[in-house]
Design a protein around this motif. Structure first.
Motif, PDB file in Angstrom:
ATOM      1  N   THR A   1      71.583 -17.512 -47.891  1.00 62.37           N
ATOM      2  CA  THR A   1      71.672 -16.747 -49.134  1.00 62.37           C
ATOM      3  C   THR A   1      70.669 -17.314 -50.119  1.00 62.37           C
ATOM      4  O   THR A   1      70.541 -18.533 -50.252  1.00 62.37           O
TER       5      THR A   1
ATOM      6  N   LEU B   1      62.883  -5.785 -47.659  1.00 65.34           N
ATOM      7  CA  LEU B   1      64.298  -5.456 -47.768  1.00 65.34           C
ATOM      8  C   LEU B   1      64.724  -4.566 -46.608  1.00 65.34           C
ATOM      9  O   LEU B   1      63.964  -3.701 -46.148  1.00 65.34           O
TER      10      LEU B   1
ATOM     11  N   TYR C   1      72.963  -4.958 -47.617  1.00 66.42           N
ATOM     12  CA  TYR C   1      71.497  -5.013 -47.650  1.00 66.42           C
ATOM     13  C   TYR C   1      71.076  -6.470 -47.658  1.00 66.42           C
ATOM     14  O   TYR C   1      71.780  -7.348 -48.164  1.00 66.42           O
ATOM     15  N   GLN C   2      69.944  -6.765 -47.071  1.00 66.71           N
ATOM     16  CA  GLN C   2      69.464  -8.138 -46.913  1.00 66.71           C
ATOM     17  C   GLN C   2      67.942  -8.152 -46.910  1.00 66.71           C
ATOM     18  O   GLN C   2      67.293  -7.119 -46.744  1.00 66.71           O
TER      19      GLN C   2
ATOM     20  N   LYS D   1      69.729 -17.388 -54.066  1.00 70.80           N
ATOM     21  CA  LYS D   1      70.405 -17.085 -55.322  1.00 70.80           C
ATOM     22  C   LYS D   1      69.650 -17.674 -56.500  1.00 70.80           C
ATOM     23  O   LYS D   1      68.814 -18.570 -56.354  1.00 70.80           O
TER      24      LYS D   1
ATOM     25  N   VAL E   1      71.317 -12.839 -52.848  1.00 69.12           N
ATOM     26  CA  VAL E   1      71.000 -11.838 -51.845  1.00 69.12           C
ATOM     27  C   VAL E   1      71.006 -12.527 -50.486  1.00 69.12           C
ATOM     28  O   VAL E   1      70.548 -13.664 -50.342  1.00 69.12           O
TER      29      VAL E   1
ATOM     30  N   CYS F   1      69.856 -13.213 -46.695  1.00 73.84           N
ATOM     31  CA  CYS F   1      68.526 -13.202 -46.057  1.00 73.84           C
ATOM     32  C   CYS F   1      68.664 -13.592 -44.594  1.00 73.84           C
ATOM     33  O   CYS F   1      69.596 -14.312 -44.197  1.00 73.84           O
TER      34      CYS F   1
END
Length: 442
Positions: A49, A85, A94-95, A51, A57, A59
């Motif tokens: 993640t 994205l 979403y990642q 941040k 978000v 990843c």
């Protein structure tokens, strides 16, 4: 009714459409943030993640991409990630699919490097048509670097070893920290204004990307591009690449390599001088041969037309008769000399001097035989003496000691041959082949 039904999506089709919008809408993005929840899967993929202070978000970075990262991120590490994205359809999350990752400090610099590189390339600063060739004959070199850095020492050492005839002018410059780019650019402009060098070497020793950053500044790039003097960029180690390397006329892997590059002209000059000297000698020899040939022809024509020619012919005849007379006189003198030598040899055969010399030779031979006989007799006596010494050593008690035996004496100095005569605590003297020592009976 049909129109309304056309706007109805299944969950899968909705996620698929959202994924398509995410992947095509923003394209490649750069994202700065802090690593958390890092998981390294058995497959080699990274899931984490990213941040900041108010948002995060998810990843993913697949194995093929994270191999090129050059490091393994840690929880809490600030990084700069480049990726696209996407959306994980199974959960609707979403990642970010990361394609590259760098520690944020170096990453920002690398991003700035790539942006400036693209900008300058678009301006034509890297174009080969603007590259100036190095002069074939180099007499004076300008060096723009720190006056106390290792790069200057390396360049001067190589030039002194390879081509000490080269003159060097140093333009000391700041090559690291605030104001270093302006310092390098101003020294390039100064060297061009003074126009006292055949070329410039601009660079410094190795360091981090931040240490070398002044050579990635636009002001330095434009100064190199606008220089009328050819410039060799020699920044860092062989693996280091800077903007100045792309703009410069020649890029050297290291400062030492730059010095070797310019000092190679010594061999070129020597070869060129040898070639010119050879051509000059050949031209001079050819001209001399033509002149000599013409002179010989003119001399021959002159001899044929000169009234002195007949006189010279008569002179040659007279010289020949003179030589024949001289040879005849020499022959008579040789015969007389041979006769004299014969008579002198006969006289020497009957001279008492020869007999005396023979007797002296006999005397020398007898004296030599006497000396040889005395020396042989002396050697025989030495051999007999050695034999006697050897026999004496054979029966000597010292020879027994040399074979590992010892002589033991009690405190009164009496030789002891019976161990029963000794008591515990007695001190005895022990003599070996080499040296003595005291021992205490236990």
């Amino acid at each position: 009714m049909n129109t309304q039904n056309s706007n109805i999506y299944s969950v899968s089709s909705l996620n698929r459409a959202a994924k398509s919008l995410l992947e095509t809408g923003l394209g490649v993005v750069w994202l700065s943030g802090e690593i958390s929840n890092l998981t390294i899967a058995v497959s080699g993929h990274w899931y984490f993640t990213l941040k900041d202070h108010s948002a995060s978000v998810k990843c993913a970075m697949f194995k093929g991409n994270n191999r090129r990262a050059g490091f393994i991120p840690k929880h809490g590490q600030q990084v700069l990630v480049r990726g696209k994205l996407s959306l994980y359809e199974a959960r609707g999350d979403y990642q970010l699919i990361a394609e590259s990752m760098q520690p944020e400090g170096d990453g920002l610099l690398k991003q700035q490097f790539d942006q400036l590189k693209c900008q300058l390339a678009a301006e034509g600063l890297f174009s080969e048509q603007y590259k100036k060739p190095l002069p074939q004959i180099i007499k004076r070199i300008g060096i723009i670097t720190s006056s106390t850095g290792a790069a200057l020492h390396d360049i001067l050492s190589v030039l002194k070893r390879r081509d000490p005839r080269l003159q060097v002018i140093i333009y000391p410059s700041q090559v690291q920290g605030a104001g270093s780019a302006e310092s390098v650019a101003s020294q390039i402009q100064l060297a061009n204004a003074r126009n006292e060098c055949d070329l410039l070497i601009v660079g410094r020793g190795g360091g981090s990307l931040e240490d070398l950053w002044c050579f990635n500044e636009a002001v330095v790039a434009h100064a190199i591009f606008n220089s009328q003097l050819p410039i060799i960029s020699a920044v860092g180690h062989e693996i280091d690449v800077t903007i100045s390397d792309f703009v410069a006329d020649v890029r050297a892997a290291t400062p030492s390599a730059a010095a070797e590059l310019v000092s190679q002209n010594k061999a070129f000059v020597s070869t060129q001088l040898e070639t010119l000297l050879t051509r000059l000698k050949a031209a001079m020899n050819s001209n001399l041969q033509r002149t000599q040939h013409q002179q010989a022809l003119l001399t021959q024509q002159l001899l044929k037309q000169d009234p002195k020619h007949k006189l010279q012919q008569q002179t040659l005849i007279a010289d020949e008769l003179s030589l024949r007379l001289q040879h005849a006189m020499n022959a008579i003198l040789n015969r007389k000399q041979q006769r004299e030598n014969y008579l002198q040899a006969s006289l020497m055969q009957h001279s008492p001097e020869q007999t005396i010399n023979l007797e002296l030779q006999k005397q020398s031979q007898l004296l030599a035989r006497l000396k040889n006989g005395m020396q042989n007799k002396l050697k025989e006596s030495e051999v007999d003496l050695q034999n006697c010494i050897s026999q004496l050593n054979t029966v000597s008690p010292l020879a027994t000691l040399a074979r590992g035996y010892a002589i033991v004496k009690d405190e009164k100095g009496k030789v002891t041959t019976d161990a029963s005569l000794l008591s515990a605590g007695d001190v005895v003297d022990v003599r070996l082949d080499k040296g003595t020592f005291k021992a205490k009976v236990i």
